[in-house]
Design an enzyme around this catalytic site. Structure first.
Site, PDB file in Angstrom:
ATOM      1  N   ASP A 186     -70.510-137.341  76.500  1.00  0.00           N
ATOM      2  CA  ASP A 186     -70.763-138.618  76.745  1.00  0.00           C
ATOM      3  C   ASP A 186     -72.046-138.757  77.720  1.00  0.00           C
ATOM      4  O   ASP A 186     -72.779-139.634  77.737  1.00  0.00           O
ATOM      5  CB  ASP A 186     -69.596-139.090  77.810  1.00  0.00           C
ATOM      6  N   TYR A 199     -75.045-138.887  75.464  1.00  0.00           N
ATOM      7  CA  TYR A 199     -74.922-140.312  74.615  1.00  0.00           C
ATOM      8  C   TYR A 199     -75.451-141.534  75.840  1.00  0.00           C
ATOM      9  O   TYR A 199     -76.130-142.300  75.450  1.00  0.00           O
ATOM     10  CB  TYR A 199     -73.462-140.803  74.588  1.00  0.00           C
ATOM     11  N   ASP A 200     -74.920-141.285  77.137  1.00  0.00           N
ATOM     12  CA  ASP A 200     -75.341-142.189  78.048  1.00  0.00           C
ATOM     13  C   ASP A 200     -77.015-142.065  78.246  1.00  0.00           C
ATOM     14  O   ASP A 200     -77.571-142.940  78.380  1.00  0.00           O
ATOM     15  CB  ASP A 200     -74.550-141.979  79.243  1.00  0.00           C
ATOM     16  N   SER A 235     -66.833-154.091  78.549  1.00  0.00           N
ATOM     17  CA  SER A 235     -66.880-152.789  78.974  1.00  0.00           C
ATOM     18  C   SER A 235     -67.572-152.552  80.353  1.00  0.00           C
ATOM     19  O   SER A 235     -67.543-153.550  80.896  1.00  0.00           O
ATOM     20  CB  SER A 235     -68.247-152.073  77.760  1.00  0.00           C
ATOM     21  N   LEU A 236     -67.827-151.354  80.647  1.00  0.00           N
ATOM     22  CA  LEU A 236     -68.191-151.050  82.164  1.00  0.00           C
ATOM     23  C   LEU A 236     -69.797-150.648  82.126  1.00  0.00           C
ATOM     24  O   LEU A 236     -69.966-149.780  81.439  1.00  0.00           O
ATOM     25  CB  LEU A 236     -67.578-150.032  83.025  1.00  0.00           C
ATOM     26  N   GLU A 257     -60.908-146.114  91.812  1.00  0.00           N
ATOM     27  CA  GLU A 257     -59.662-145.840  91.032  1.00  0.00           C
ATOM     28  C   GLU A 257     -60.451-144.668  89.945  1.00  0.00           C
ATOM     29  O   GLU A 257     -61.284-144.898  89.585  1.00  0.00           O
ATOM     30  CB  GLU A 257     -58.986-147.020  90.416  1.00  0.00           C
ATOM     31  N   LYS A 275     -61.322-143.159  86.371  1.00  0.00           N
ATOM     32  CA  LYS A 275     -61.765-143.674  84.967  1.00  0.00           C
ATOM     33  C   LYS A 275     -61.040-142.848  84.245  1.00  0.00           C
ATOM     34  O   LYS A 275     -61.298-141.780  84.011  1.00  0.00           O
ATOM     35  CB  LYS A 275     -63.124-143.590  84.992  1.00  0.00           C
ATOM     36  N   ASP A 294     -60.174-141.236  80.508  1.00  0.00           N
ATOM     37  CA  ASP A 294     -60.713-141.071  79.251  1.00  0.00           C
ATOM     38  C   ASP A 294     -59.760-140.987  78.181  1.00  0.00           C
ATOM     39  O   ASP A 294     -59.198-140.160  77.859  1.00  0.00           O
ATOM     40  CB  ASP A 294     -61.292-139.461  79.324  1.00  0.00           C
ATOM     41  N   ARG A 322     -59.436-152.523  71.578  1.00  0.00           N
ATOM     42  CA  ARG A 322     -60.183-153.284  72.360  1.00  0.00           C
ATOM     43  C   ARG A 322     -61.540-154.229  71.130  1.00  0.00           C
ATOM     44  O   ARG A 322     -61.911-155.011  71.067  1.00  0.00           O
ATOM     45  CB  ARG A 322     -61.530-152.548  73.074  1.00  0.00           C
ATOM     46  N   TYR A 378     -54.192-150.967  84.257  1.00  0.00           N
ATOM     47  CA  TYR A 378     -54.952-150.956  85.516  1.00  0.00           C
ATOM     48  C   TYR A 378     -55.656-152.325  85.621  1.00  0.00           C
ATOM     49  O   TYR A 378     -56.370-152.607  86.763  1.00  0.00           O
ATOM     50  CB  TYR A 378     -56.011-149.708  85.629  1.00  0.00           C
ATOM     51  N   LYS A 382     -64.471-151.520  91.771  1.00  0.00           N
ATOM     52  CA  LYS A 382     -64.387-152.792  91.565  1.00  0.00           C
ATOM     53  C   LYS A 382     -64.150-153.570  92.699  1.00  0.00           C
ATOM     54  O   LYS A 382     -63.745-153.142  93.890  1.00  0.00           O
ATOM     55  CB  LYS A 382     -63.025-153.098  90.786  1.00  0.00           C
ATOM     56  N   LYS A 390     -69.886-142.075  86.983  1.00  0.00           N
ATOM     57  CA  LYS A 390     -69.424-140.966  86.050  1.00  0.00           C
ATOM     58  C   LYS A 390     -69.657-139.536  86.686  1.00  0.00           C
ATOM     59  O   LYS A 390     -70.719-139.390  87.011  1.00  0.00           O
ATOM     60  CB  LYS A 390     -70.131-140.865  84.595  1.00  0.00           C
ATOM     61  N   CYS A 445     -81.371-119.919  51.517  1.00  0.00           N
ATOM     62  CA  CYS A 445     -80.089-120.311  51.897  1.00  0.00           C
ATOM     63  C   CYS A 445     -79.378-118.998  52.737  1.00  0.00           C
ATOM     64  O   CYS A 445     -79.087-118.081  51.814  1.00  0.00           O
ATOM     65  CB  CYS A 445     -79.364-121.106  50.936  1.00  0.00           C
ATOM     66  N   CYS A 501     -76.012-118.565  50.279  1.00  0.00           N
ATOM     67  CA  CYS A 501     -75.982-118.114  48.755  1.00  0.00           C
ATOM     68  C   CYS A 501     -77.259-117.589  48.354  1.00  0.00           C
ATOM     69  O   CYS A 501     -77.562-117.033  47.039  1.00  0.00           O
ATOM     70  CB  CYS A 501     -75.773-119.510  47.893  1.00  0.00           C
ATOM     71  N   CYS A 514     -80.216-126.688  51.430  1.00  0.00           N
ATOM     72  CA  CYS A 514     -80.036-125.513  50.384  1.00  0.00           C
ATOM     73  C   CYS A 514     -79.932-126.536  49.088  1.00  0.00           C
ATOM     74  O   CYS A 514     -79.229-127.269  49.083  1.00  0.00           O
ATOM     75  CB  CYS A 514     -78.824-124.807  50.613  1.00  0.00           C
ATOM     76  N   CYS A 551     -73.853-123.684  45.838  1.00  0.00           N
ATOM     77  CA  CYS A 551     -73.412-122.832  47.053  1.00  0.00           C
ATOM     78  C   CYS A 551     -72.178-122.787  47.674  1.00  0.00           C
ATOM     79  O   CYS A 551     -71.497-123.897  47.626  1.00  0.00           O
ATOM     80  CB  CYS A 551     -74.648-123.269  48.032  1.00  0.00           C
TER      81      CYS A 551
HETATM   82  S1  IVH Z   1     -61.612-151.801  84.336  1.00  0.00           S
HETATM   83  C1  IVH Z   1     -63.760-155.535  82.747  1.00  0.00           C
HETATM   84  N1  IVH Z   1     -60.693-149.551  85.091  1.00  0.00           N
HETATM   85  O1  IVH Z   1     -63.833-147.358  80.551  1.00  0.00           O
HETATM   86  C2  IVH Z   1     -63.697-154.105  82.983  1.00  0.00           C
HETATM   87  N2  IVH Z   1     -61.713-149.452  82.933  1.00  0.00           N
HETATM   88  O2  IVH Z   1     -66.255-147.493  79.960  1.00  0.00           O
HETATM   89  C3  IVH Z   1     -62.363-153.571  82.661  1.00  0.00           C
HETATM   90  N3  IVH Z   1     -61.563-147.715  81.773  1.00  0.00           N
HETATM   91  O3  IVH Z   1     -63.535-150.498  78.564  1.00  0.00           O
HETATM   92  C4  IVH Z   1     -62.153-152.167  82.719  1.00  0.00           C
HETATM   93  N4  IVH Z   1     -60.357-146.235  83.381  1.00  0.00           N
HETATM   94  O4  IVH Z   1     -61.570-148.780  78.680  1.00  0.00           O
HETATM   95  C5  IVH Z   1     -61.397-150.137  84.252  1.00  0.00           C
HETATM   96  N5  IVH Z   1     -59.823-147.517  85.953  1.00  0.00           N
HETATM   97  C6  IVH Z   1     -60.136-148.212  84.909  1.00  0.00           C
HETATM   98  C7  IVH Z   1     -60.587-147.541  83.765  1.00  0.00           C
HETATM   99  C8  IVH Z   1     -61.192-148.366  82.880  1.00  0.00           C
HETATM  100  C9  IVH Z   1     -60.973-146.378  81.938  1.00  0.00           C
HETATM  101  C10 IVH Z   1     -62.309-147.774  80.409  1.00  0.00           C
HETATM  102  C11 IVH Z   1     -61.966-149.172  79.693  1.00  0.00           C
HETATM  103  C12 IVH Z   1     -63.325-149.694  79.603  1.00  0.00           C
HETATM  104  C13 IVH Z   1     -64.354-148.310  79.643  1.00  0.00           C
HETATM  105  C14 IVH Z   1     -65.739-148.561  80.185  1.00  0.00           C
END
Ligand code: IVH
Length: 738
Positions: free
Chosen positions: A34, A37-38, A83-84, A114, A116, A118, A137, A229, A293, A317, A415, A418, A439, A444
């Site tokens: 991740d 990726y980020d 998404s966040l 809270e 997050k 995975d 989603r 959540y 939040k 993160k 290679c 082979c 190759c 092969c």
């Molecule tokens: S709130 C409008 N709370 O993380 C925002 N999301 O990377 C709604 N996720 O799409 C999301 N733990 O699938 C919220 N405690 C948490 C979370 C959480 C995991 C996921 C969620 C979101 C993604 C974003």
């Protein structure tokens, strides 16, 4: 950076992200962490800010990753699932707080902090307290209906308990995450290993993959869990804040996160994040960060949202665990397409609960870019239990004489499996492009094994039980050269395969062998598109295979495809057109006479192209372009291709395409324009094709109907001018019904 450079970097990053999105969301098989990726996504976002002329609403920075797959019904969310935004750094988190403070004209606004989780995002709908639906989603607006699979989660109540202060809403969407515990993950993997299958990579992907299974019994055999959540649509409203919601969810009897902090101001939030980081390893689910939040819903409404994410929340993160070790060697693996990929052989190091001695290095370019050399001290990372990656080297501590890595020299120009020739080629697969050593020997052993595994994979012919180990054994014993040879291996031979060693034999067994025999028989009847995909034809991915399968009746027909020949012909005409244009840069016309002659020639070429477009190529999507056409025809005409076709013929395997012979729209050509009220363009096109009709890009007298939606443009005008009937979606549906 010049504008040109920025533009091409942006394009490259978008393609790379699209590839990783596909791997993560749809295939549940990410290749990078991740964190990496980020980082790529951040680079893209920064470039789009610096070069706004290249920004696009289609960019992955503007959209949520799409998890939808085939086989599930699509359902619209009542309220969008967003998404966040995320960050790895404290400063950005503080900037988030300052921004909100200004917006709310406050400074000590209340937050919740809270974990997050995975897992895989899901939205549950309860009507009058009863669970009626569960949806992934998807693209945020529409997701896959996974209600049946959710019912296999024992800890998920079908009815909300009637306690707490709030009443039960008439309709409520409750959002959360599906996950798999580490213990369950290990139990499943032990079973897989015993069956000779490759173990799954990590709990998150296994959970995501399980949710997307169509086999309900299998879903029930793997224990999934859920935690909730957040709120989507809710009528009437029953709570006013995130902290109240947490209590209410619990009162309804739903599984909730183990800990939530309600704090005021950013310092307190930061302290809570630190505490979460200290305790999170004891949680039953993987936690890769904290979600901060705004607590009060009213504040949330004031803050609002962008296209993709709320402004009132952010994910912080945690850095993935990293460690340092020595790079002992770089070895080379050969994949199913012959691509040579480098692997880091490391001095073993203990990281994230396991010992790591190998890591991926992706490709030669990446090794150069990161300046990684054999003998180096390197930093490696392991996150979300994906394959560990080498992040960087420490050139200042480099042993003397460490040389730059040269893949060609490392394999002695051949290679490593082979000994065959290798060549540096542009590789262009459905999943990405770039330059790589390949190759060249189709036969092969490594390629044979790779193709065999792929042939049997879920997305191809779904012959379960033939993983890397079994495939390697079959190839090693020369029982299988081409994947279809699997059909010639007798049950007894399969049953007695020794997957272990002479000293410690591990016999595959009758039960596993019987499963394979049954699955290979079932696969005989799979449609042409599956077989086309399964045969590892260069450049033919799932989408192209599907498009080919819809337009051909048999494999033999694909091999001789008039359609693909027409695609090539059109490309050839286009090239010639470019060269013959009177003002062609390479070859400008010199005299007026020549100009006139070439103008006429170009007009003819244009007419020929239009004729192809309106005729055999009508409705052919861009996926079936000249590159795909050439490699499909070339491969099927090549020695290995003909060998495959002959083997299938001998086995009596003749998969059928999904061509519609005569449907309600046979002989009719449609042109689509504007936005339809409910159908997406591809959906409407699909319905037309399935009903035997054609779709064309331009209106002519031959057009049967123009299907027009909102903001229809010049095509509509042209239809009216030519007297072509114009219909709307409602009329289209009536026609479809007959
Ligand atoms: S709130 C409008 N709370 O993380 C925002 N999301 O990377 C709604 N996720 O799409 C999301 N733990 O699938 C919220 N405690 C948490 C979370 C959480 C995991 C996921 C969620 C979101 C993604 C974003």
């Amino acid at each position: 950076m010049t504008p040109g450079e920025a533009q091409s970097r942006i394009a490259a990053l978008r393609a790379e992200i699209a590839r990783h999105d596909e791997l993560y969301h749809r295939q549940s098989k990410p290749e990078i962490t991740d964190f990496e990726y980020d980082r790529v996504k951040r680079e893209l976002a920064d470039l789009e800010v610096a070069w706004p002329q290249f920004a696009s609403t289609e960019s992955p920075t503007q959209k949520v990753g799409d998890d939808r797959v085939q086989g599930f019904k699509e359902v619209a969310h009542r309220q969008r699932m967003m998404s966040l935004d995320n960050t790895y750094n404290e400063e950005e988190l503080r900037a988030f707080h300052v921004r909100l403070g200004k917006l709310l004209e406050a400074g000590d606004q209340a937050y919740t902090v809270e974990p997050k989780i995975d897992g895989l995002a899901v939205s549950l709908t309860y009507e009058d307290g009863r669970l009626v639906r569960g949806v992934t989603r998807g693209d945020g607006t529409k997701g896959d209906d996974i209600t049946a699979n959710l019912r296999a989660i024992p800890s998920l109540p079908r009815e909300l308990a009637r306690q707490g202060k709030g009443a039960i809403p008439k309709v409520v969407e409750i959002r959360g995450e599906i996950y798999m515990t580490q213990a369950e993950f290990e139990r499943l993997n032990a079973l897989r290993v015993a069956d000779g299958d490759e173990p799954y990579a990590n709990p998150r992907n296994t959970a995501a993959g399980t949710v997307k299974l169509l086999d309900l019994e299998e879903v029930a055999r793997r224990r999934l869990e859920i935690v909730l959540y957040s709120l989507g649509h809710c009528e009437p409203e029953v709570v006013q804040s995130q902290s109240e919601l947490h209590d209410q969810l619990r009162a309804w009897g739903l599984p909730v996160v183990e800990r939530i902090w309600r704090v005021r101001g950013i310092d307190a939030a930061w302290a809570a994040i630190g505490e979460l980081d200290r305790i999170r390893r004891s949680f039953v689910y993987g936690t890769d960060g904290a979600v901060i939040k705004l607590d009060r819903f009213e504040d949330q409404r004031t803050a609002g949202a962008t296209e993709k994410a709320p402004r009132w929340a952010i994910a912080y993160k945690f850095q993935a665990e990293t460690g340092r070790t020595r790079l002992k060697a770089i070895t080379i693996q050969v994949g199913k397409t012959g691509i040579l990929s480098p692997v880091a052989e490391l001095e073993p190091v203990f990281l994230s609960l396991s010992t790591i001695s190998r890591a991926t290095l992706h490709n030669e370019e990446e090794i150069r870019r990161k300046d990684i050399r054999v003998g180096d001290l390197v930093e490696i990372e392991r996150a979300g239990e994906v394959i560990p990656a080498v992040l960087r080297s420490f050139p200042e501590e480099r042993p003397q004489g460490a040389k730059e890595f040269d893949l060609y020299a490392a394999v002695g120009g051949k290679c490593p499996v082979c000994g065959g020739k290798i060549a540096k080629l542009e590789v262009n697969t459905e999943s990405g492009e770039g330059v790589a050593w390949k190759c060249q020997n189709y036969d092969c052993q490594a390629q044979r094994v790779g193709r065999m595994v792929f042939f049997c994979s879920r997305r191809a012919l779904a012959i379960d039980g033939v993983g890397d180990i079994v495939a390697a054994k079959l190839v090693e014993l020369d029982l299988v050269r081409d994947p279809p040879d699997l059909y010639d291996v007798p049950l007894e031979t399969l049953a007695t395969l020794n997957l272990g060693t002479m000293e410690e034999p591990r016999i595959f067994g009758e039960k596993n062998a019987t499963k394979i025999v049954a699955a290979r028989e079932t696969a005989r009847a799979l449609p042409l598109e599956k077989w086309l995909y399964a045969l590892s034809i260069p450049d033919v991915g799932e989408t192209t295979a599907r498009e080919l399968g819809r337009r051909h009746r048999t494999l033999a027909e694909v091999a001789e495809s008039k359609l693909l020949q027409a695609v090539l012909e059109k490309a050839r005409l286009g090239e010639q057109r470019e060269l013959e244009a009177p003002a062609s840069r390479k070859n400008p016309a010199k005299t007026d006479e020549e100009k006139a002659r070439r103008k006429e020639l170009c007009a003819r070429l244009d007419a020929d192209m239009v004729a192809l477009d309106g005729g055999i190529l009508a409705g052919v999507p861009s996926e079936l372009g000249p590159a795909v056409a050439a490699s499909t025809l070339d491969f099927l005409a090549s020695e290995p291709g003909r060998r495959l076709l002959a083997k299938l013929r001998k086995l009596g395997i003749d998969p059928a395409g999904t061509v519609v012979e005569a449907g309600i729209f046979t002989g009719k050509t449609f042109v689509l324009t504007g936005t339809l009220p409910t159908l997406k363009r591809e959906e409407a096109e699909q319905q037309i094709l399935v009903a035997g009709g054609k779709v064309s890009g331009s209106v002519s007298k031959k057009t049967s109907y123009v299907l027009a939606g909102a903001e229809a443009g010049s095509k509509l005008e042209k239809a009216q001018a030519l007297g072509v009937p114009v219909i709307d979606e409602a009329e289209f549906r009536r026609l479809l019904k007959g």
